[in-house]
Design a protein around this motif. Structure first.
Motif, PDB file in Angstrom:
ATOM      1  N   PHE A 142      -2.571   4.386 -15.549  1.00 15.47           N
ATOM      2  CA  PHE A 142      -2.707   3.032 -15.511  1.00 15.47           C
ATOM      3  C   PHE A 142      -1.332   2.508 -15.307  1.00 15.47           C
ATOM      4  CE2 PHE A 142      -3.136   3.781 -19.963  1.00 15.47           C
ATOM      5  CZ  PHE A 142      -1.882   3.198 -20.547  1.00 15.47           C
ATOM      6  N   HIS A 143      -0.479   3.141 -15.428  1.00 18.37           N
ATOM      7  CA  HIS A 143       1.156   2.775 -15.125  1.00 18.37           C
ATOM      8  C   HIS A 143       1.421   3.292 -13.784  1.00 18.37           C
ATOM      9  CE1 HIS A 143       5.622   2.976 -15.213  1.00 18.37           C
ATOM     10  NE2 HIS A 143       5.660   2.378 -16.329  1.00 18.37           N
ATOM     11  N   SER A 144       1.992   2.561 -13.116  1.00 21.49           N
ATOM     12  CA  SER A 144       2.388   2.939 -11.512  1.00 21.49           C
ATOM     13  C   SER A 144       3.087   3.853 -11.365  1.00 21.49           C
ATOM     14  CB  SER A 144       2.827   1.569 -10.932  1.00 21.49           C
ATOM     15  OG  SER A 144       3.939   1.051 -11.576  1.00 21.49           O
ATOM     16  N   PHE A 145       4.042   4.187 -12.334  1.00 23.13           N
ATOM     17  CA  PHE A 145       4.970   5.253 -12.396  1.00 23.13           C
ATOM     18  C   PHE A 145       4.069   6.222 -12.528  1.00 23.13           C
ATOM     19  CE2 PHE A 145       8.862   7.186 -14.214  1.00 23.13           C
ATOM     20  CZ  PHE A 145       9.263   7.832 -13.126  1.00 23.13           C
ATOM     21  N   GLY A 182      11.671   0.545  -9.963  1.00 27.70           N
ATOM     22  CA  GLY A 182      10.556   0.326  -9.319  1.00 27.70           C
ATOM     23  C   GLY A 182       9.858  -0.748  -9.977  1.00 27.70           C
ATOM     24  N   LEU A 183       8.752  -1.259  -9.270  1.00 32.05           N
ATOM     25  CA  LEU A 183       7.728  -2.472 -10.245  1.00 32.05           C
ATOM     26  C   LEU A 183       6.605  -2.149  -9.311  1.00 32.05           C
ATOM     27  CD1 LEU A 183       8.558  -5.510  -7.676  1.00 32.05           C
ATOM     28  CD2 LEU A 183      10.217  -3.448  -7.413  1.00 32.05           C
ATOM     29  N   THR A 184       5.509  -2.517 -10.074  1.00 29.31           N
ATOM     30  CA  THR A 184       4.148  -2.185  -9.742  1.00 29.31           C
ATOM     31  C   THR A 184       3.805  -2.674  -8.237  1.00 29.31           C
ATOM     32  OG1 THR A 184       3.570  -2.509 -12.122  1.00 29.31           O
ATOM     33  CG2 THR A 184       1.838  -2.485 -10.570  1.00 29.31           C
ATOM     34  N   PRO A 244       5.256   2.635  -7.235  1.00 34.25           N
ATOM     35  CA  PRO A 244       6.098   1.547  -7.754  1.00 34.25           C
ATOM     36  C   PRO A 244       7.706   1.859  -7.322  1.00 34.25           C
ATOM     37  CG  PRO A 244       6.010   3.117  -9.287  1.00 34.25           C
ATOM     38  CD  PRO A 244       5.466   3.896  -7.933  1.00 34.25           C
ATOM     39  N   VAL A 245       7.976   2.881  -6.716  1.00 37.29           N
ATOM     40  CA  VAL A 245       9.437   3.480  -6.591  1.00 37.29           C
ATOM     41  C   VAL A 245      10.327   2.738  -5.452  1.00 37.29           C
ATOM     42  CG1 VAL A 245      11.171   5.336  -6.756  1.00 37.29           C
ATOM     43  CG2 VAL A 245       8.635   5.555  -7.548  1.00 37.29           C
ATOM     44  N   VAL A 246      11.337   2.001  -5.968  1.00 38.06           N
ATOM     45  CA  VAL A 246      11.965   1.122  -4.836  1.00 38.06           C
ATOM     46  C   VAL A 246      13.349   2.046  -4.693  1.00 38.06           C
ATOM     47  CG1 VAL A 246      13.568  -0.915  -4.514  1.00 38.06           C
ATOM     48  CG2 VAL A 246      11.318  -0.971  -5.633  1.00 38.06           C
ATOM     49  N   ASN A 254       5.409   0.319   1.469  1.00 32.66           N
ATOM     50  CA  ASN A 254       4.831   0.293  -0.042  1.00 32.66           C
ATOM     51  C   ASN A 254       4.819  -1.000  -0.982  1.00 32.66           C
ATOM     52  OD1 ASN A 254       7.841   0.322   0.051  1.00 32.66           O
ATOM     53  ND2 ASN A 254       8.024   1.025  -2.091  1.00 32.66           N
ATOM     54  N   LEU A 255       5.096  -1.989  -0.132  1.00 31.44           N
ATOM     55  CA  LEU A 255       4.890  -3.463  -1.011  1.00 31.44           C
ATOM     56  C   LEU A 255       3.424  -3.627  -0.809  1.00 31.44           C
ATOM     57  CD1 LEU A 255       6.789  -5.089  -2.408  1.00 31.44           C
ATOM     58  CD2 LEU A 255       7.927  -3.592  -0.719  1.00 31.44           C
ATOM     59  N   MET A 256       2.861  -4.200  -2.082  1.00 28.00           N
ATOM     60  CA  MET A 256       1.528  -4.629  -2.306  1.00 28.00           C
ATOM     61  C   MET A 256       0.894  -5.427  -1.075  1.00 28.00           C
ATOM     62  SD  MET A 256       1.579  -7.399  -5.165  1.00 28.00           S
ATOM     63  CE  MET A 256       2.641  -8.885  -4.777  1.00 28.00           C
ATOM     64  N   LEU A 257      -0.429  -5.289  -1.031  1.00 34.63           N
ATOM     65  CA  LEU A 257      -1.224  -6.472  -0.452  1.00 34.63           C
ATOM     66  C   LEU A 257      -1.126  -7.922  -1.029  1.00 34.63           C
ATOM     67  CD1 LEU A 257      -4.546  -4.267   0.465  1.00 34.63           C
ATOM     68  CD2 LEU A 257      -2.288  -4.701   1.854  1.00 34.63           C
ATOM     69  N   GLY A 258      -1.204  -7.683  -2.195  1.00 34.72           N
ATOM     70  CA  GLY A 258      -1.192  -9.117  -3.044  1.00 34.72           C
ATOM     71  C   GLY A 258      -1.750  -9.167  -4.241  1.00 34.72           C
TER      72      GLY A 258
END
Length: 743
Positions: free
Chosen positions: A446-449, A542-544, A548-550, A592-596
């Motif tokens: 449940f953690h994006s990483f 990173g961020l969810t 998440p990895v940036v 990799n950026l989210m849909l929203g």
């Protein structure tokens, strides 16, 4: 004889016609087309980008990571005939390559002289073309990186355009240059040739957001982009893992947990198909289905079953508390949740199940689903495991994750299959991993990483994966590592500190590196793991919302105190922030950026990110080599009498004085100055005057001294191990209200 001759003539005519078509389609010569056609047919080559690569205006340098003995033959067939190819000694002497060497000029590679020769600069300045074959290393060593510097130097001096070309799938050929234990062999893999748009070294250097990058780094990053593009990140999650199974071998033991033991790719997909068919019978395509499971084989099979049926896996954070679970179920919204009776009973999560049901979700138990599967269902799953249950669309939602809520209400982040697969491929293009690795993942899904890095990446890269159900077992995890001998591990600073306290010196000695994220890695944590276990911690960011990895440090591109360099395929820019002189607020673009988001106020309604930039809310600085340093969240700055104060800097100061303790700094309202900083710490001996003297001796600004110090036995934390700053702030306000702060 007449019939045989006729057949032979027909075959010859068809062959010539095919070669003529390749000549017209790609703009190559007939001689090149005749030699290229058999390679095109045997490896079903996707060469759609090569026509544009040929059109690159001279002077131009084609840079090709050399993965197999076939690569020079392909490039000699496809690049303009006036290109000068710099071959290694084996390629220059191979008898079988002789027909292809006749297609263009070639010289023998000489590591000592060829890349410093003025001859190459003269060739380029004369409107010439070069094809350079560099060692295929995701993380090149010092010797190999000298070649990147030399090529960049030559291209820069001649003001030549650079076109990186990467042949995806070439490293899996029988004549690959990669050791067999690192890359599985396949006789006729499908090859994809990725060619980047031409750009000069100066143009590549100017892409750095603060100051021109180093030429060698700019070239290295451009090649990494080509590597990423060749991986076909447009595939759905199911197809990406399925392709890895076919490439690595269906019988390869890819997955293991402490309860169920090992699973091969084939067994994983058989289980996924059984689950996918059942879930497809009670849900609709595109519907969010909750997943309430620990790290286990059953979790991965459920994820793949949902992906197979084009359902959306909504990852339930069972450590967030009943209220958060009810909110998540209503926000997504979720009608069905997949869980396990054994897990709920063992983890004592009856209140979480009740909270989910309060949100109108119904629980489906894995045990019941598997019992209901008939013999015919199992036979069909074994026969058709390669095929998904429902048509795949990588652009549609595939995963819902909920933000940690460290500073506010959690939001539902919607990721497509393309987002998640792209992020895994971006990481693989930056970090060297292979079939001979074993990844130990203790981070929850449940953690994006934990989901992308700890599950999706190893599955699509063919890396053996061991899943441990909880990161909180500080004594058991070192024992598991000592027995398994993993080479890679993911973790957070808090967890790594806990494991080091209980581990013996050889428990983690098998690790090549540890990838750490989610929170800053302290210098002493990194030093302890280096000294005791010989393991390097490579810190990332990173961020969810980025799946998440940036960014991430690597073996050859690493700088302590930073979170590494941006992943290939991403762009960043810094927006100025009032009161902060250096750096700015980080904004990102990338596949990799989210849909929203889905917000609790509008359940089930996707608020799309669109084509713009995503504001991360983080204040960062970027140096000349592209290393990113996180100054802190924009919300993690306090504005005191018009000055911006980093709460992260307050914590760093406290940690430097009391390194064995835990510290969290928060901002609370102040009538006179707007805000004031409060340090919440587990240091029982914490004293404001002592901290003030230490700051003065360290030449730290007085601005970062906290106004109040509050002592507590333990800092509130989320299930991911991160500090729960919302709870810390509430604690600080409560304590200050009761007058228990230390002045």
């Amino acid at each position: 004889m007449t019939l045989t001759g006729t057949i032979a003539l027909c075959i010859l005519a068809a062959y010539v016609a095919g070669a003529l078509w390749q000549k017209v389609r790609l703009g190559i010569t007939l001689h090149q087309a005749l030699l290229y056609l058999p390679l095109k047919l045997a490896y079903r080559i996707d060469d759609s980008r090569m026509r544009d690569a040929r059109k690159a205006e001279a002077p131009v340098v084609y840079v090709v990571p050399h993965q197999s003995r076939l690569d020079p033959a392909l490039m000699l067939s496809l690049l303009p005939e006036d290109t000068l190819h710099i071959l290694d000694e084996a390629s220059a002497r191979s008898h079988w390559l002789e027909p292809w060497r006749e297609l263009a000029r070639t010289i023998v590679f000489n590591a000592e002289h060829v890349f410093v020769s003025r001859r190459l600069v003269r060739v380029l300045k004369g409107k010439g073309r070069l094809a350079v074959y560099l060692p295929d290393e995701v993380e090149p060593d010092v010797k190999a990186f000298r070649l990147f510097r030399a090529v960049a130097h030559i291209a820069h001096r001649a003001d030549a355009k650079v076109v990186p070309i990467f042949i995806g799938g070439s490293r899996n050929l029988p004549f690959s240059l990669t050791p067999r234990e690192k890359a599985p062999r396949k006789w006729f893999p499908r090859l994809t040739i990725a060619a980047m748009e031409p750009a000069t070294i100066s143009e590549l250097m100017a892409r750095n957001v603060t100051q021109p990058a180093r030429a060698s780094n700019a070239l290295f990053d451009r090649i990494a982009e080509a590597r990423f593009c060749a991986s076909d990140p447009r595939r759905s999650l199911f197809l990406a893992v399925r392709d890895a199974a076919l490439r690595t071998g269906a019988s390869y033991p890819i997955l293991e947990d402490p309860i169920s033991g090992k699973l091969s790719y084939r067994k994983l997909f058989i289980g996924a198909r059984l689950l996918g068919l059942h879930l497809a019978s009670v849900t609709a395509p595109g519907e969010a289905v909750g997943v309430l499971l620990p790290n286990s084989n059953g979790l991965v099979a459920t994820l793949m079953g949902l992906a197979s049926g084009s359902r959306v896996a909504a990852m339930i954070n069972y450590t967030a508390g009943p209220a958060a679970v009810t909110a998540a179920v209503r926000t997504a919204p979720i009608r069905i949740i997949v869980s396990s009776r054994k897990f709920i009973e063992k983890a004592n999560l009856d209140d979480i199940v009740a909270a989910a049901e309060k949100g109108s979700a119904r629980i489906l138990w894995l045990e019941d689903i598997l019992k209901q599967a008939s013999i015919m269902d199992r036979i069909a799953a074994a026969l058709f495991w390669r095929w998904p249950v429902h048509a795949q669309d990588a652009s549609k939602p595939a995963i819902i994750l909920f933000t940690s809520g460290t500073e506010g209400s959690p939001k539902a982040v919607v990721l497509s299959g393309r987002n998640v697969v792209a992020n895994a491929m971006q990481a693989e293009a930056r970090i060297s991993i292979g079939k001979d690795d074993l990844l130990l993942n203790v981070l929850p899904a449940f953690h994006s990483f934990g989901l992308t890095g700890g599950i999706v990446l190893p599955l699509v890269a063919g890396v053996r994966l061991y899943l441990y159900p909880s990161p909180l077992h500080y004594k058991q995890i070192p024992e598991v590592a000592a027995k398994l001998r993993p080479t890679i591990m993911f973790g957070t600073d808090s967890f790594l500190v806990g494991y080091a306290r209980t581990a013996k010196n050889d428990d983690f000695s098998s690790l090549r590196f540890v990838v750490a994220g989610a929170e800053p890695v302290k210098a002493d944590t990194r030093q302890v793991w280096r000294d005791r276990f010989g393991a390097e911690i490579i810190e990332g960011y990173g961020l969810t919302e980025a799946a998440p990895v940036v960014s991430v440090n690597t073996a050859t591109h690493s700088r302590d105190g930073t979170v590494g360099r941006l992943l290939p395929g991403m762009k960043m820019r810094l927006e100025p922030v009032e009161g902060i002189a250096q750096g700015g607020q980080l904004q990102l673009q990338g596949p990799n950026l989210m849909l929203g988001y889905i917000n609790p106020e509008s359940p089930g309604v996707l608020q799309p990110l669109g084509e713009g930039w995503h504001d991360t809310g983080d204040i960062v600085t970027v140096d000349r080599e592209g290393f990113i340093t996180i100054a802190g969240r924009a919300r993690r700055f306090a504005k005191i009498a018009g000055e911006m104060v980093s709460l992260g800097a307050v914590e760093a100061l406290a940690h430097a004085l009391w390194p064995e303790e835990q510290h969290a700094a928060v901002a609370v309202p102040d009538k006179r100055r707007g805000e004031r900083v409060v340090l919440v710490t587990t240091a029982g001996e914490a004293d404001a005057s002592q901290l003030r003297q230490f700051a003065k001796a360290s030449e730290a600004s007085e601005l970062i001294l906290p106004h109040d110090i509050i002592k507590t036995a333990e800092l509130p934390r989320l299930g991911t191990g991160k500090i729960d700053y919302g709870a810390v702030r509430r604690l600080a306000i409560e304590q200050l209200g009761s007058g228990e702060a230390a002045a």
